[in-house]
Scaffold this motif. Sequence first.
Motif, PDB file in Angstrom:
ATOM      1  N   MET A   8       0.834  -1.204   0.000  1.00 29.63           N
ATOM      2  CA  MET A   8       0.000   0.000   0.000  1.00 29.63           C
ATOM      3  C   MET A   8       0.867   1.251   0.000  1.00 29.63           C
ATOM      4  N   ARG A   9       1.969   1.210   0.758  1.00 30.32           N
ATOM      5  CA  ARG A   9       2.854   2.378   0.844  1.00 30.32           C
ATOM      6  C   ARG A   9       3.457   2.677  -0.528  1.00 30.32           C
ATOM      7  N   CYS A  10       3.896   1.642  -1.225  1.00 28.12           N
ATOM      8  CA  CYS A  10       4.485   1.860  -2.550  1.00 28.12           C
ATOM      9  C   CYS A  10       3.448   2.317  -3.561  1.00 28.12           C
ATOM     10  N   ALA A  11       2.197   1.840  -3.415  1.00 24.90           N
ATOM     11  CA  ALA A  11       1.129   2.314  -4.294  1.00 24.90           C
ATOM     12  C   ALA A  11       0.881   3.803  -4.078  1.00 24.90           C
ATOM     13  N   GLU A  12       0.937   4.253  -2.826  1.00 23.28           N
ATOM     14  CA  GLU A  12       0.768   5.681  -2.528  1.00 23.28           C
ATOM     15  C   GLU A  12       1.916   6.494  -3.108  1.00 23.28           C
ATOM     16  N   ILE A  13       3.137   5.947  -3.035  1.00 21.75           N
ATOM     17  CA  ILE A  13       4.291   6.643  -3.608  1.00 21.75           C
ATOM     18  C   ILE A  13       4.110   6.811  -5.108  1.00 21.75           C
ATOM     19  N   LYS A  14       3.668   5.760  -5.779  1.00 21.23           N
ATOM     20  CA  LYS A  14       3.452   5.819  -7.225  1.00 21.23           C
ATOM     21  C   LYS A  14       2.418   6.875  -7.576  1.00 21.23           C
ATOM     22  N   HIS A  15       1.334   6.936  -6.792  1.00 21.73           N
ATOM     23  CA  HIS A  15       0.302   7.938  -7.038  1.00 21.73           C
ATOM     24  C   HIS A  15       0.855   9.347  -6.865  1.00 21.73           C
ATOM     25  N   THR A  16       1.634   9.564  -5.792  1.00 20.72           N
ATOM     26  CA  THR A  16       2.230  10.880  -5.546  1.00 20.72           C
ATOM     27  C   THR A  16       3.193  11.254  -6.660  1.00 20.72           C
ATOM     28  N   PHE A  17       3.993  10.303  -7.100  1.00 21.59           N
ATOM     29  CA  PHE A  17       4.946  10.553  -8.191  1.00 21.59           C
ATOM     30  C   PHE A  17       4.200  10.987  -9.456  1.00 21.59           C
ATOM     31  N   GLN A  18       3.112  10.299  -9.779  1.00 19.15           N
ATOM     32  CA  GLN A  18       2.342  10.636 -10.971  1.00 19.15           C
ATOM     33  C   GLN A  18       1.692  12.002 -10.853  1.00 19.15           C
ATOM     34  N   ARG A  19       1.159  12.319  -9.664  1.00 24.09           N
ATOM     35  CA  ARG A  19       0.495  13.613  -9.485  1.00 24.09           C
ATOM     36  C   ARG A  19       1.490  14.762  -9.604  1.00 24.09           C
ATOM     37  N   ILE A  20       2.657  14.623  -8.972  1.00 25.61           N
ATOM     38  CA  ILE A  20       3.652  15.687  -9.039  1.00 25.61           C
ATOM     39  C   ILE A  20       4.172  15.832 -10.467  1.00 25.61           C
ATOM     40  N   ALA A  21       4.361  14.711 -11.157  1.00 24.53           N
ATOM     41  CA  ALA A  21       4.801  14.775 -12.548  1.00 24.53           C
ATOM     42  C   ALA A  21       3.781  15.505 -13.410  1.00 24.53           C
ATOM     43  N   ARG A  22       2.511  15.272 -13.142  1.00 27.06           N
ATOM     44  CA  ARG A  22       1.443  15.934 -13.900  1.00 27.06           C
ATOM     45  C   ARG A  22       1.462  17.443 -13.682  1.00 27.06           C
ATOM     46  N   ASP A  23       1.740  17.850 -12.452  1.00 34.61           N
ATOM     47  CA  ASP A  23       1.619  19.271 -12.097  1.00 34.61           C
ATOM     48  C   ASP A  23       2.908  20.055 -12.267  1.00 34.61           C
ATOM     49  N   CYS A  24       4.038  19.378 -12.430  1.00 33.90           N
ATOM     50  CA  CYS A  24       5.330  20.062 -12.526  1.00 33.90           C
ATOM     51  C   CYS A  24       5.859  19.930 -13.952  1.00 33.90           C
ATOM     52  N   LEU A  43      22.114  14.734  -7.620  1.00 35.62           N
ATOM     53  CA  LEU A  43      22.104  15.709  -6.542  1.00 35.62           C
ATOM     54  C   LEU A  43      21.809  15.076  -5.190  1.00 35.62           C
ATOM     55  N   TRP A  44      20.875  14.121  -5.188  1.00 41.34           N
ATOM     56  CA  TRP A  44      20.386  13.585  -3.913  1.00 41.34           C
ATOM     57  C   TRP A  44      19.564  12.349  -4.199  1.00 41.34           C
ATOM     58  N   GLU A  45      19.453  11.447  -3.230  1.00 42.21           N
ATOM     59  CA  GLU A  45      18.579  10.296  -3.396  1.00 42.21           C
ATOM     60  C   GLU A  45      17.955   9.914  -2.071  1.00 42.21           C
ATOM     61  N   HIS A  46      16.815   9.245  -2.166  1.00 45.71           N
ATOM     62  CA  HIS A  46      16.132   8.709  -0.990  1.00 45.71           C
ATOM     63  C   HIS A  46      15.952   7.216  -1.221  1.00 45.71           C
ATOM     64  N   ARG A  47      16.327   6.398  -0.238  1.00 51.10           N
ATOM     65  CA  ARG A  47      16.233   4.949  -0.366  1.00 51.10           C
ATOM     66  C   ARG A  47      15.175   4.404   0.587  1.00 51.10           C
ATOM     67  N   GLY A  48      14.266   3.621   0.055  1.00 47.98           N
ATOM     68  CA  GLY A  48      13.227   3.000   0.870  1.00 47.98           C
ATOM     69  C   GLY A  48      11.956   3.819   0.899  1.00 47.98           C
ATOM     70  N   ALA A  49      10.837   3.116   1.204  1.00 45.98           N
ATOM     71  CA  ALA A  49       9.522   3.752   1.123  1.00 45.98           C
ATOM     72  C   ALA A  49       9.235   4.713   2.266  1.00 45.98           C
ATOM     73  N   LEU A  50       9.913   4.522   3.406  1.00 48.16           N
ATOM     74  CA  LEU A  50       9.644   5.353   4.575  1.00 48.16           C
ATOM     75  C   LEU A  50       9.966   6.816   4.271  1.00 48.16           C
ATOM     76  N   HIS A  51       8.987   7.702   4.409  1.00 46.40           N
ATOM     77  CA  HIS A  51       9.111   9.153   4.168  1.00 46.40           C
ATOM     78  C   HIS A  51       9.345   9.507   2.687  1.00 46.40           C
ATOM     79  N   MET A  52       9.253   8.531   1.776  1.00 49.86           N
ATOM     80  CA  MET A  52       9.571   8.848   0.381  1.00 49.86           C
ATOM     81  C   MET A  52       8.588   9.835  -0.232  1.00 49.86           C
TER      82      MET A  52
END
Length: 338
Positions: A109-125, A167-176
């Motif tokens: 579920m956490r990764c599904a939420e990340i995917k949704h957030t990634f798509q929304r930000i990509a749409r708006d940016c 520039l930077w990276e985040h590893r793992g779903a926590l806080h992604m």
Amino acid sequence: MHHLHGSVHGKCSLFRHFCKPRQLVIRQLGRDETAEIALERRLRESQRVDERVRFVSNLADWEREKREAGRNLLVLEVQGETVCHSGLMEEAEYHWKLDVQAAAEEARMRCAEIKHTFQRIARDCADATFLSHTVADTPTPCSSALCDHLGVEILPTLQFWKEGVKLWEHRGALHMRDDLAEGVLFYEGSAADGVHMGSYVTELDSRAEFNNFVSGSGSNDNVLKVVNIALTSAAPCIHVYPAVLALARNFNGYASFARVMGDSNEELENLLKEYHVLEVPTFLFFRNGKEVGRHVGSSRADLIGQILQIQQSLGMEPPPGSSIGGRPRVQRQRASWR
């Protein structure tokens, strides 16, 4: 807070469903939509997402996308087909969730939420390039070679690139999800609801621009000048930046904000040395060209408190709603100059 090493080198709409004779109406953001119109809108948004998120499958795809991105920010999401790690150490993760099935479902579920957030930000940016790569449960040789090249060891991993440099990276779903939004704001300047950082926080790219900002007179000389000193890859600077933007928006006429990326050129490196900036983020406070205080660290409450204290010493009343919240994160990172 970030110790410098080496060179100083937005909301898903809430839908309210209610029945009227013969039709369902969805009230969204003050508008009434029939179910058919809402479906058409969602399809258009999905099409925009498909156009904004491009998929890479091998090194050749990746190198091509890097070239085509030019000077734009490039955001890369590498996710697993079914694997979703929290990013915690293995032993800590074991104690964090003893129920393996429950942990797996929560991760999914956490990764599904990340995917949704990634798509929304990509749409708006619109000014950044968004890429995605999915690692199958049995990775192909091309996928493995790409992950090795990118240094991806944890799924999911989020990376920010510009002009061929990570520039930077985040590893793992926590806080992604949070770090995705914070990273796009920090590097690209784009926030939710079409808000752009440049409308509220002045970017200072040279010593001359710094001098003009801290010394320039305005309609009210009692306005405090706040300069946020940051470094490109310092996580505490990235995490505090939403609070900086929120303060700049809410403190209009009370305090004016600017940012210096201390590792962007040699001139600004020397500026940081001159002002004895050893840790980031550091916030320098100026009035009439003179430094009247500073705050070191990413504590939002302490930053607000210091600004209010300085201004109240002049009898200036704080603006309404001057409390900016946020999740606690690493507060500072130390500096050592090469």
